[in-house]
Design an enzyme around this catalytic site. Structure first.
Site, PDB file in Angstrom:
ATOM      1  CG  ASN A   6     -23.357  38.869 127.299  1.00  0.00           C
ATOM      2  OD1 ASN A   6     -22.417  38.453 127.707  1.00  0.00           O
ATOM      3  ND2 ASN A   6     -24.175  39.846 127.885  1.00  0.00           N
ATOM      4  CG  HIS A   9     -21.875  33.926 131.298  1.00  0.00           C
ATOM      5  ND1 HIS A   9     -21.510  33.956 132.598  1.00  0.00           N
ATOM      6  CD2 HIS A   9     -22.923  34.184 130.931  1.00  0.00           C
ATOM      7  CE1 HIS A   9     -22.675  34.989 133.015  1.00  0.00           C
ATOM      8  NE2 HIS A   9     -23.592  34.733 131.896  1.00  0.00           N
ATOM      9  CG  HIS A  42     -23.256  43.506 132.482  1.00  0.00           C
ATOM     10  ND1 HIS A  42     -24.480  43.067 133.384  1.00  0.00           N
ATOM     11  CD2 HIS A  42     -23.053  44.614 133.219  1.00  0.00           C
ATOM     12  CE1 HIS A  42     -24.599  43.804 134.246  1.00  0.00           C
ATOM     13  NE2 HIS A  42     -23.805  45.072 134.124  1.00  0.00           N
ATOM     14  NE  ARG A  44     -22.906  41.969 137.788  1.00  0.00           N
ATOM     15  CZ  ARG A  44     -24.197  41.814 137.699  1.00  0.00           C
ATOM     16  NH1 ARG A  44     -24.688  41.231 136.489  1.00  0.00           N
ATOM     17  NH2 ARG A  44     -25.115  42.143 138.678  1.00  0.00           N
ATOM     18  NE  ARG A  48     -21.347  39.333 139.571  1.00  0.00           N
ATOM     19  CZ  ARG A  48     -22.380  39.292 140.146  1.00  0.00           C
ATOM     20  NH1 ARG A  48     -23.453  38.396 139.463  1.00  0.00           N
ATOM     21  NH2 ARG A  48     -22.852  39.852 141.113  1.00  0.00           N
ATOM     22  CD  GLU A  69     -25.993  43.531 128.688  1.00  0.00           C
ATOM     23  OE1 GLU A  69     -25.500  42.800 129.880  1.00  0.00           O
ATOM     24  OE2 GLU A  69     -26.327  42.875 127.804  1.00  0.00           O
ATOM     25  CB  THR A 100     -29.554  41.442 134.448  1.00  0.00           C
ATOM     26  OG1 THR A 100     -28.108  41.638 134.245  1.00  0.00           O
ATOM     27  CG2 THR A 100     -30.150  42.642 134.736  1.00  0.00           C
ATOM     28  CD  GLU A 152     -31.277  43.621 125.839  1.00  0.00           C
ATOM     29  OE1 GLU A 152     -30.410  44.367 125.681  1.00  0.00           O
ATOM     30  OE2 GLU A 152     -31.121  42.584 126.343  1.00  0.00           O
ATOM     31  CG  HIS A 192     -31.837  37.933 131.114  1.00  0.00           C
ATOM     32  ND1 HIS A 192     -32.093  36.791 131.962  1.00  0.00           N
ATOM     33  CD2 HIS A 192     -30.812  38.509 131.942  1.00  0.00           C
ATOM     34  CE1 HIS A 192     -31.505  36.669 132.717  1.00  0.00           C
ATOM     35  NE2 HIS A 192     -30.391  37.747 132.870  1.00  0.00           N
TER      36      HIS A 192
END
Ligand code: PXP
Length: 247
Positions: A6, A9, A42, A44, A48, A69, A100, A152, A192
């Site tokens: 992922n 970030h 993801h 969103r 963000r 996601e 999340t 998941e 996660h």
């Protein structure tokens, strides 16, 4: 075992200055070169970190596959059906959360319906669909009822366990949920809060066929580079699968 990275970030660092670096699309190329099996992002509702531009470019450039996601009942559902990523993972989303915080609350008023509609739309668009859920029997049964391909399992409670006893309890919970999910005909993913320190026991759970890992890899990449960070996680996962690591 598929190992998806992922890259949200990377975009978080970019958005700290609202500039154009670092670019999660470039990061994804390095992630693939380092041997990961796919790229997760993801998108969103509040944008963000990852932007629509990022997802569109990733769809054009990623050679492995994109796992998108998204939350049900957002504009992202339209984008997903338009772009048709290899996989979509439905997650809960709250604007005030840092990340999340839990799996989909399928037992709550309206959530099951909204999730079911999103699953139907994504499936009709030919997208393999997964639901991010807590490792609870009830959530797995509701997921299976929705006709989804995969779940998941949320590993956050395992990752955040205060001590070894609690970690063992949460690991047993994940093992049991993975077995239950397979019994319900679901493919099992997990993710996660997984780190270089805690990934091994989860990667060793036989029915789990896909891991999604982000923050820990991007954190290490800042210090040692993306390729090395991905390779080091890949080695841990492979060793766990081959039983080389005892725990
Ligand atoms: N899986 C899902 C469904 C997520 O929402 C996230 C966080 O975006 C992850 C996996 C990756 O979590 P982490 O960044 O803690 O590795």
């Amino acid at each position: 075992m598929r190992f998806y990275v992922n890259v949200d970030h990377v975009a978080t660092v970019r958005e700290a200055r609202r500039t154009d670096e670092p670019d999660p699309v470039r990061a994804a190329m390095l992630v693939e070169l380092a041997g990961a099996d796919g790229i997760t992002v993801h998108l969103r509702e509040d944008r963000r970190h990852v932007s629509e531009r990022d997802v569109r470019l990733l769809m054009d450039t990623v050679r492995t596959g994109v796992n998108l996601e998204l939350a049900a009942a957002t504009d992202v559902l339209d984008i997903a059906c338009d772009l048709r990523p290899m996989q979509a993972t439905l997650v809960p989303e709250r604007r005030e959360e840092v990340t999340t915080e839990g799996g989909l609350a399928l037992g709550e008023q309206g959530v099951l319906e909204a999730t079911g509609e999103a699953v139907d739309r994504l499936s009709s668009a030919g997208i393999r669909t997964s639901l991010f859920v807590d490792p609870d029997e009830k959530m797995l049964e509701l997921s299976a009822d929705l006709g989804v391909t995969a779940v998941e399992l949320h590993t956050g409670e395992y990752a955040n366990a205060a001590d070894q006893e609690e970690r063992d309890t949460q690991l047993a919970r994940l093992c049991a949920a993975a077995q239950t999910a397979v019994g319900l005909g679901l493919a099992v993913h997990a993710g996660h809060g997984l780190t270089y320190e805690n990934v091994t026991p989860v990667a060793a759970i036989a029915p789990i066929e896909e891991l999604n890992i982000g923050h820990s890899i991007v954190s290490r990449a800042v210090l040692v580079g993306m390729e090395r960070a991905v390779r080091e996680m890949g080695v841990l996962i492979r060793e766990a699968r081959s039983g080389v690591v005892a725990f």
